[in-house]
Design a protein around this motif. Structure first.
Motif, PDB file in Angstrom:
ATOM      1  N   GLN A 345      69.893  20.118  25.013  1.00 14.10           N
ATOM      2  CA  GLN A 345      69.437  19.408  23.815  1.00 14.10           C
ATOM      3  C   GLN A 345      70.585  19.446  22.815  1.00 14.10           C
ATOM      4  OE1 GLN A 345      66.386  21.472  21.669  1.00 14.10           O
ATOM      5  NE2 GLN A 345      65.278  19.567  21.245  1.00 14.10           N
ATOM      6  N   SER A 375      64.896  13.309  26.049  1.00 10.51           N
ATOM      7  CA  SER A 375      64.076  14.446  25.611  1.00 10.51           C
ATOM      8  C   SER A 375      64.063  15.548  26.668  1.00 10.51           C
ATOM      9  CB  SER A 375      62.646  13.976  25.364  1.00 10.51           C
ATOM     10  OG  SER A 375      62.046  13.704  26.607  1.00 10.51           O
ATOM     11  N   LEU A 376      63.809  16.782  26.201  1.00 11.05           N
ATOM     12  CA  LEU A 376      63.735  17.903  27.151  1.00 11.05           C
ATOM     13  C   LEU A 376      62.688  17.633  28.219  1.00 11.05           C
ATOM     14  CD1 LEU A 376      64.069  21.115  24.933  1.00 11.05           C
ATOM     15  CD2 LEU A 376      65.743  20.096  26.480  1.00 11.05           C
ATOM     16  N   LYS A 377      61.582  17.023  27.774  1.00 10.62           N
ATOM     17  CA  LYS A 377      60.483  16.775  28.705  1.00 10.62           C
ATOM     18  C   LYS A 377      60.940  15.848  29.848  1.00 10.62           C
ATOM     19  CE  LYS A 377      55.755  15.284  28.672  1.00 10.62           C
ATOM     20  NZ  LYS A 377      54.937  14.322  27.999  1.00 10.62           N
ATOM     21  N   SER A 378      61.642  14.778  29.471  1.00 10.28           N
ATOM     22  CA  SER A 378      62.036  13.849  30.541  1.00 10.28           C
ATOM     23  C   SER A 378      63.118  14.473  31.434  1.00 10.28           C
ATOM     24  CB  SER A 378      62.442  12.496  29.964  1.00 10.28           C
ATOM     25  OG  SER A 378      63.831  12.394  29.864  1.00 10.28           O
ATOM     26  N   MET A 380      63.270  17.662  32.171  1.00 13.82           N
ATOM     27  CA  MET A 380      62.545  18.610  33.039  1.00 13.82           C
ATOM     28  C   MET A 380      61.866  17.865  34.193  1.00 13.82           C
ATOM     29  SD  MET A 380      63.003  21.712  32.204  1.00 13.82           S
ATOM     30  CE  MET A 380      61.732  22.572  33.079  1.00 13.82           C
ATOM     31  N   LYS A 381      61.350  16.693  33.886  1.00 16.45           N
ATOM     32  CA  LYS A 381      60.678  15.879  34.904  1.00 16.45           C
ATOM     33  C   LYS A 381      61.668  15.510  36.010  1.00 16.45           C
ATOM     34  CE  LYS A 381      56.880  12.858  33.713  1.00 16.45           C
ATOM     35  NZ  LYS A 381      56.598  11.685  32.915  1.00 16.45           N
ATOM     36  N   SER A 412      57.503  29.264  37.478  1.00 12.69           N
ATOM     37  CA  SER A 412      57.558  28.927  36.047  1.00 12.69           C
ATOM     38  C   SER A 412      57.951  30.123  35.174  1.00 12.69           C
ATOM     39  CB  SER A 412      56.220  28.351  35.542  1.00 12.69           C
ATOM     40  OG  SER A 412      55.916  27.195  36.243  1.00 12.69           O
TER      41      SER A 412
END
Ligand code: HAM
Length: 432
Positions: A345, A375-378, A380-381, A412
């Motif tokens: 990020q 984004s971090l979310k994308s 990670m995906k 996780s």
């Protein structure tokens, strides 16, 4: 910036009919297959050879046979700028034997064990598992007449496929013998006598050529011809003593090596250079459909001499790699594209991630950096999709504190590791 005026939309170009693009993940699996081939064939003493993709046309006409489907209707033949007729190789054996003779290998080593991997070209009717450009692994052993090497070659083929993950019960090895120039004439005459009354029932191709080469009918895929071939006399009733000894020796050696096989009297193969042993490996796994012959081969004791070399016994086989990919289709994917993904990020985090990835790769780890700054979310995906075992997370807070979040994807669990130690810890976690 282009100054050209916008024109009509460009025509979308397509690959040549019958030729396919090999893309990931198939292309990645092909690399894995080739690695296993190099490794296993090396253990059997075979060395890689590369012969040109094009050869002068008479090489194929002479080796494969004028009256075969390949030479009659499937070759890509053209004139080069010097006016000589060239052909894109439809198979590899002819080129290998040409090279063996051209470099007088027989004078250098009494036994030559070679293999090759590369594209072949046949203008066939396209369907699943049958393409106009396809890849083969080919294996050729020159200088050995004894059946032990035929048996060992078949055992090696089965071992290769087992190592690639094909189940034993999905493979069927069919074998036959075609006799030799001593006993073939009497078999040929018996076959002709049998076929003549059936002439009107044969397909057009077979009607046209069965008098020159009655064995072609045994190899024909047309239903009517197959039915007739099922009743035809077999070579076994006509073998000369030397061919019988070879055949019995082969069965004995296959038994010793515990290679399961079925004798198939119709197995004459579509190329004229074969004598004595022929074999094919059929596969029922994956999505092969009608084209379920994964590999085929046999002896060609007369070919070296036919192409101008000294009398040299030889045996070999080739396997279609696209067919192998279809056969392996149901198996779980290979190793993931990335073992470690670096998720970042902000610009500073990305600046820190680059040398970390470099260091991981230098230590043999497959590492991926997401350069897009999404984004971090994308990120990670995407890391999840790549199948990585570990994510190294460099968010703004981690950067400020000089740490990296090490997340194990399977559980996780996440821990914080000082930046300077994170590569060592990631490698340790991966190899544990
Ligand atoms: P082949 O039976 O013509 O033999 O081809 C071997 C393998 O190549 C086939 O079993 C198949 O898997 C693959 N193959 C053939 N044609 C196609 C195609 N159009 N599309 C996809 N795959 C195909 C030979 O080529 C001999 N040179 C084998 C040999 C080597 N005999 C002695 N040494």
């Amino acid at each position: 910036m282009s100054t050209r005026a916008p024109g009509p939309r460009a025509e979308r170009l397509q690959a040549v009919k019958g030729m396919v693009d090999l893309l990931p993940p198939d292309s990645r699996r092909l690399v894995e297959i080739e690695r296993v081939c190099h490794d296993l064939l090396g253990r059997y003493g075979y060395a890689l050879v590369e012969t040109p993709t094009v050869e002068y046309t008479p090489l194929f006409a002479r080796s494969i046979g004028e009256e075969t489907d390949i030479v009659e209707k499937e070759m890509y033949t053209f004139e080069d700028r010097d006016g000589r007729s060239l052909t894109l190789r439809p198979e590899g054996t002819a080129g290998v034997v040409r090279a063996y003779n051209e470099h007088a290998i027989h004078g250098i080593e009494p036994v030559t064990l070679w293999y090759y991997l590369g594209p072949m070209f046949r203008h066939e009717r396209g369907q699943r598992g049958r393409y106009r450009q396809f890849h083969q692994l080919g294996v050729e052993a020159l200088g050995v007449a004894e059946p032990g090497i035929d048996a060992e070659m078949m055992a090696m083929l089965l071992a290769l496929l087992a190592q690639l993950g094909l189940a034993r019960d999905a493979m069927e090895l069919h074998i036959n013998t075609l006799g030799c120039s001593v006993c073939r004439p009497s078999f040929r005459a018996a076959l002709l006598r049998f076929l003549e009354p059936h002439e009107p029932e044969l397909c057009e191709d077979c009607q046209r050529r069965f008098r020159q080469n009655p064995l072609r009918v045994l190899d024909c895929k047309e239903e009517g011809c197959r039915r007739i071939a099922g009743e035809a006399p077999t070579t076994l009733d006509h073998l000369c003593p030397a061919c019988r000894t070879h055949w019995e020796g082969l069965l004995g050696d296959l038994g010793t090596l515990e290679v399961p096989c079925e004798v198939d009297h119709r197995l004459v193969r579509g190329l004229d250079y074969y004598n004595r042993t022929t074999f094919e490996l059929l596969c029922t796994a994956g999505s092969l459909g009608a084209q379920n012959t994964l590999a085929g081969g046999g002896r060609y004791d007369g070919l070296v001499e036919l192409l101008g070399g000294p009398p040299t016994p030889a045996v070999g086989f080739a396997m279609g790699l696209e067919r192998l990919l279809l056969a392996l289709g149901d198996l779980p994917p290979l190793a993931p594209r990335a073992e470690v993904c670096l998720v970042t990020q902000g610009a500073e985090a990305r600046r820190l991630a680059l040398p970390l990835a470099r260091e991981l790769r230098a230590r043999g780890v497959r590492a991926d950096v997401d350069h897009r700054g999404t984004s971090l979310k994308s990120q990670m995906k995407r890391a999840d999709r790549l199948g990585c075992a570990i994510v190294l997370l460099l968010g703004e807070s981690e950067v400020t504190r000089g740490v990296v979040g090490l997340r194990r994807m399977a559980t996780s669990e996440q821990e914080e590791i000082p930046l300077a130690e994170v590569v060592g810890r990631a490698v340790e976690r991966l190899r544990r």
